[in-house]
Write an enzyme that holds these catalytic residues in place. Structure first.
Site, PDB file in Angstrom:
ATOM      1  N   HIS A 119      30.745  48.433  34.730  1.00  0.00           N
ATOM      2  CA  HIS A 119      31.693  48.754  35.801  1.00  0.00           C
ATOM      3  C   HIS A 119      32.792  47.692  35.938  1.00  0.00           C
ATOM      4  CE1 HIS A 119      29.946  45.719  38.559  1.00  0.00           C
ATOM      5  NE2 HIS A 119      28.800  46.044  37.985  1.00  0.00           N
ATOM      6  N   ASP A 120      33.992  48.175  36.193  1.00  0.00           N
ATOM      7  CA  ASP A 120      35.156  47.340  36.518  1.00  0.00           C
ATOM      8  C   ASP A 120      35.633  46.472  35.364  1.00  0.00           C
ATOM      9  OD1 ASP A 120      35.223  48.100  39.403  1.00  0.00           O
ATOM     10  OD2 ASP A 120      33.295  47.075  39.427  1.00  0.00           O
ATOM     11  N   GLY A 137      29.574  43.586  34.222  1.00  0.00           N
ATOM     12  CA  GLY A 137      30.630  44.010  35.130  1.00  0.00           C
ATOM     13  C   GLY A 137      31.776  43.019  35.256  1.00  0.00           C
TER      14      GLY A 137
END
Length: 259
Positions: A119-120, A137
């Protein structure tokens, strides 16, 4: 071009010439650009936008909820550019509110089997993630980066453009542009010079490579304190945009450099 066993939500936006293989699942908020090929048994879900002419192989999972305990179901997305190769069992997750709400992958990248983009993350263009390369992340990866097999990158790390990360390396610090990193006995990644061969293949001439080597020696050879090394780099950057790129990367680092 959609196999009769595939499940494609009527709300999904499917471009011209898209092929979707047997038993694949495409969710309601998915957008797939023209000419993209999706193999069998692929799952694409969540708010996922995929560009043109990508090749997505069997058993890939794109756009699933992030593996983050703080995620509370907020709106977030996965954005993938054009002409990427995404091989078997690759996983890419959507972003979180704490990371800007999006995971972004650029163009012309190769993600080999079992590689993972969390994520991200931000991945640039023309990168190669070899088998089982994994980034946690909020990791940022510049253009033309090669991550060899079984590389693991700690959350919030940054890898500069044209870096080469050797097989089995575990990274817990930032890697400036142009570096080559290899594993010590404890598998921690340590700088081992610059990625000269990769730079030659991409058209860097001898003068540019020599300037990058001088900058590397300034940072990593002789035990110079980083504050003093930065001052020396500022002088060298007057004659080299590549050194200026290295200096800008270092000045923007919030984590320690891999050293």
């Amino acid at each position: 071009m959609i196999h009769p066993t595939a499940i494609v939500d009527p709300s999904a936006r499917i471009g011209a010439g898209v092929a979707i293989g047997a038993y694949s699942i495409v969710g309601a908020d998915v957008e797939i650009g023209d000419g993209t090929s999706v193999g069998p048994h692929v799952v694409i879900e969540g708010r996922t936008r995929i560009g043109r002419d990508n090749r997505i192989f069997q058993f890939a999972s794109l756009g699933a909820a992030p593996q983050d305990k703080k995620f509370a179901g907020e709106a977030s997305e996965l954005v993938i550019g054009d002409r990427n190769h995404i091989r078997e069992f690759v996983t890419m997750h959507r972003g979180t509110a704490g990371g800007g709400g999006a995971t972004r992958v650029g163009d012309d990248n190769w993600f080999l089997a079992y590689s993972h983009v969390a994520h991200d993350c931000r991945v640039g263009n023309h990168c190669v993630f070899s088998n089982n390369a994994t980034i946690a992340g909020h990791v940022e990866v510049g253009d033309h980066v090669i991550a060899s097999g079984f590389v693991g990158v700690h959350q919030f790390c940054r890898i500069g453009a044209h870096a080469f990360i050797g097989m089995g390396v575990l990274l817990s610090g930032d890697v400036p542009p142009f570096l080559m990193v290899a594993a010590d006995a404890d598998t921690q990644g340590r700088p081992r010079g610059i990625n000269s061969e990769g730079l030659k293949r991409r058209g860097f001439d001898a003068e540019r490579i020599a300037a990058i080597k001088r900058a590397y020696r300034t940072i990593y050879v002789g035990g110079t304190p980083l504050s003093e090394a930065r001052a020396r780099l500022a002088e060298q950057a007057r004659d080299s945009t590549d050194v200026a790129q290295m200096l800008a990367f270092i000045e923007a680092s919030e984590r320690a450099l891999a050293r």
